[in-house]
Scaffold this active site. Sequence first.
Site, short mmCIF file in Angstrom:
data_model
loop_
_atom_site.label_atom_id
_atom_site.label_comp_id
_atom_site.label_asym_id
_atom_site.label_seq_id
_atom_site.Cartn_x
_atom_site.Cartn_y
_atom_site.Cartn_z
N ARG A 164 21.96 87.81 71.27
CA ARG A 164 22.62 87.83 72.37
C ARG A 164 23.32 88.92 72.81
NH1 ARG A 164 20.36 83.28 71.80
NH2 ARG A 164 21.22 81.51 72.66
N SER A 241 24.95 76.92 76.22
CA SER A 241 25.84 77.18 75.19
C SER A 241 27.21 78.09 75.77
CB SER A 241 25.51 78.32 74.01
OG SER A 241 24.16 77.50 73.46
N GLU A 336 29.92 82.95 75.09
CA GLU A 336 28.80 83.81 75.31
C GLU A 336 29.02 83.88 76.99
OE1 GLU A 336 25.07 81.54 74.39
OE2 GLU A 336 24.08 83.00 75.46
N1 EPU Z 1 25.65 70.60 65.60
C1 EPU Z 1 26.63 69.54 65.37
N2 EPU Z 1 27.36 69.09 66.56
C2 EPU Z 1 27.11 69.76 67.87
C3 EPU Z 1 25.91 70.53 68.14
C4 EPU Z 1 25.21 70.88 66.89
O1 EPU Z 1 26.76 69.29 64.28
O2 EPU Z 1 27.57 69.14 68.80
C5 EPU Z 1 24.86 71.25 64.72
C6 EPU Z 1 23.57 70.70 64.55
O3 EPU Z 1 23.31 69.43 63.90
C7 EPU Z 1 22.61 71.73 63.79
C8 EPU Z 1 23.51 72.90 64.17
O4 EPU Z 1 24.79 72.69 64.51
O5 EPU Z 1 22.80 71.45 62.52
C9 EPU Z 1 22.70 73.76 65.32
O6 EPU Z 1 22.71 73.08 66.50
P1 EPU Z 1 21.49 73.30 67.50
O7 EPU Z 1 20.10 73.33 66.89
O8 EPU Z 1 21.73 72.42 68.78
O9 EPU Z 1 21.71 74.92 67.97
P2 EPU Z 1 22.87 75.71 68.33
O10 EPU Z 1 23.08 76.64 67.41
O11 EPU Z 1 24.01 74.86 68.80
C10 EPU Z 1 21.41 77.55 69.55
C11 EPU Z 1 21.56 78.49 70.87
C12 EPU Z 1 20.75 77.40 72.17
C13 EPU Z 1 19.46 77.12 71.81
C14 EPU Z 1 19.44 76.29 70.54
C15 EPU Z 1 18.23 75.95 69.91
C16 EPU Z 1 23.55 79.91 70.84
C17 EPU Z 1 24.72 80.25 71.24
N3 EPU Z 1 23.01 78.92 71.10
O12 EPU Z 1 22.30 76.48 69.83
O13 EPU Z 1 20.95 78.43 73.21
O14 EPU Z 1 18.77 76.45 72.66
O15 EPU Z 1 20.24 77.08 69.26
O16 EPU Z 1 17.56 77.21 69.33
O17 EPU Z 1 22.67 80.68 70.03
C18 EPU Z 1 22.15 78.77 75.23
O18 EPU Z 1 22.25 80.07 74.88
O19 EPU Z 1 22.73 78.70 76.21
C19 EPU Z 1 21.53 77.80 74.69
C20 EPU Z 1 21.41 76.60 74.79
#
Ligand code: EPU
Length: 340
Positions: A164, A241, A336
């Site tokens: 990012r 995010s 972010e």
């Molecule tokens: N999780 C929870 N509770 C929640 C949300 C997530 O326990 O409420 C856990 C999930 O179970 C999982 C982990 O956290 O084990 C990661 O969650 P997720 O796969 O949803 O991805 P993220 O790390 O929360 C990132 C990006 C997203 C992108 C997704 C998929 C960032 C800041 N965010 O989210 O990007 O779509 O991975 O690759 O890196 C964005 O930038 O606007 C965005 C949506």
Amino acid sequence: MLTYEHFNLQQHNTFGISAHCKRFIEYSNTEELRQILPTLIASNEPWMQIGGGSNLLFTTDYPGTILHSVISGIEVAEDGEEDVLVTAGAGICWDNFVEWTLRHGYYGLENLSYIPGEVGASAVQNIGAYGSEAADSIQSVTTIDSTDGSTKTFQRDECHYAYRHSIFKEEGVRGRYIITHVTYRLRRTFRPVLVYAGLLRELERRSVKMDELTADELRQIIIEVRKAKLPEPAEIGSAGSFFMNPIVPQETFDKLQALYPNMPHYPALAGVKLSAGWLIDQCGWKGKRLGPAGVYALQALVLVNHGGATGADIVRLSETIQRDVFNKFGIQLHPEAIFI
Ligand code: EPU
């Protein structure tokens, strides 16, 4: 070129926050941009460029000029046997561009399907999802230097890409170069990137045969996964995010893992990347509200505007969450979203 005075930015930020700028100028080519810049700089008033507004939080009215690019046009700049270089105007809606690349049989952006925003911002934020980042495919970024109107092209390795992050966000550079076009190196052969655990689980759940998977199918699955987890900007205001996933030193991670063995984590360049969504969820914030601002019920990393929230309401929620996560885990979350 279109100019509006005392313009409401509500349609230009996906949070749907009502905030006014003194002037809003929409330009459709590089020449128009070059015309505008000297007057802007001479005016001594603040000015800034925005994209699709999917990563912005207007905390107050903006006392100057906001520039918005509607530079369009997609061109194959170089047509090789294995790769193609495709140049796209900064003002194109990102997902329309992804759809165009797949329709033409050019691969590499499929995992970034359905991310809100515009092509120019993809190169600033280094947008990423499901194991891919824009930087994996960016060849070069063409800009106008606002200090003298000259064209400057940044090759990929000059863009300082990281999670990012890009040079366009760095102190001293931020705001100086206005992106007009981005050139992507795409492949003629579809080689799916299937490294993201959540995506693999989804493919398994659907009994998709990996060797038969097409890019279009992958795009459709990613769109469905995103729709299931993230709010539609047209229905509920958010900036996707809101926080970045924090990267912590190995020692910090080891201590935390002893306490929370199920904590999601990923390898990162300088330590271990944790999941901000999980940390916020553990603090009990998922689905909760603080006035008209809230935490999305399906993904705790997403702050939402339940209707009528001001930038200050979102900031208050964001600071409360940062404090709670810090008190529980000793980790500082960084937004972010960019605060204006
Ligand atoms: N999780 C929870 N509770 C929640 C949300 C997530 O326990 O409420 C856990 C999930 O179970 C999982 C982990 O956290 O084990 C990661 O969650 P997720 O796969 O949803 O991805 P993220 O790390 O929360 C990132 C990006 C997203 C992108 C997704 C998929 C960032 C800041 N965010 O989210 O990007 O779509 O991975 O690759 O890196 C964005 O930038 O606007 C965005 C949506």
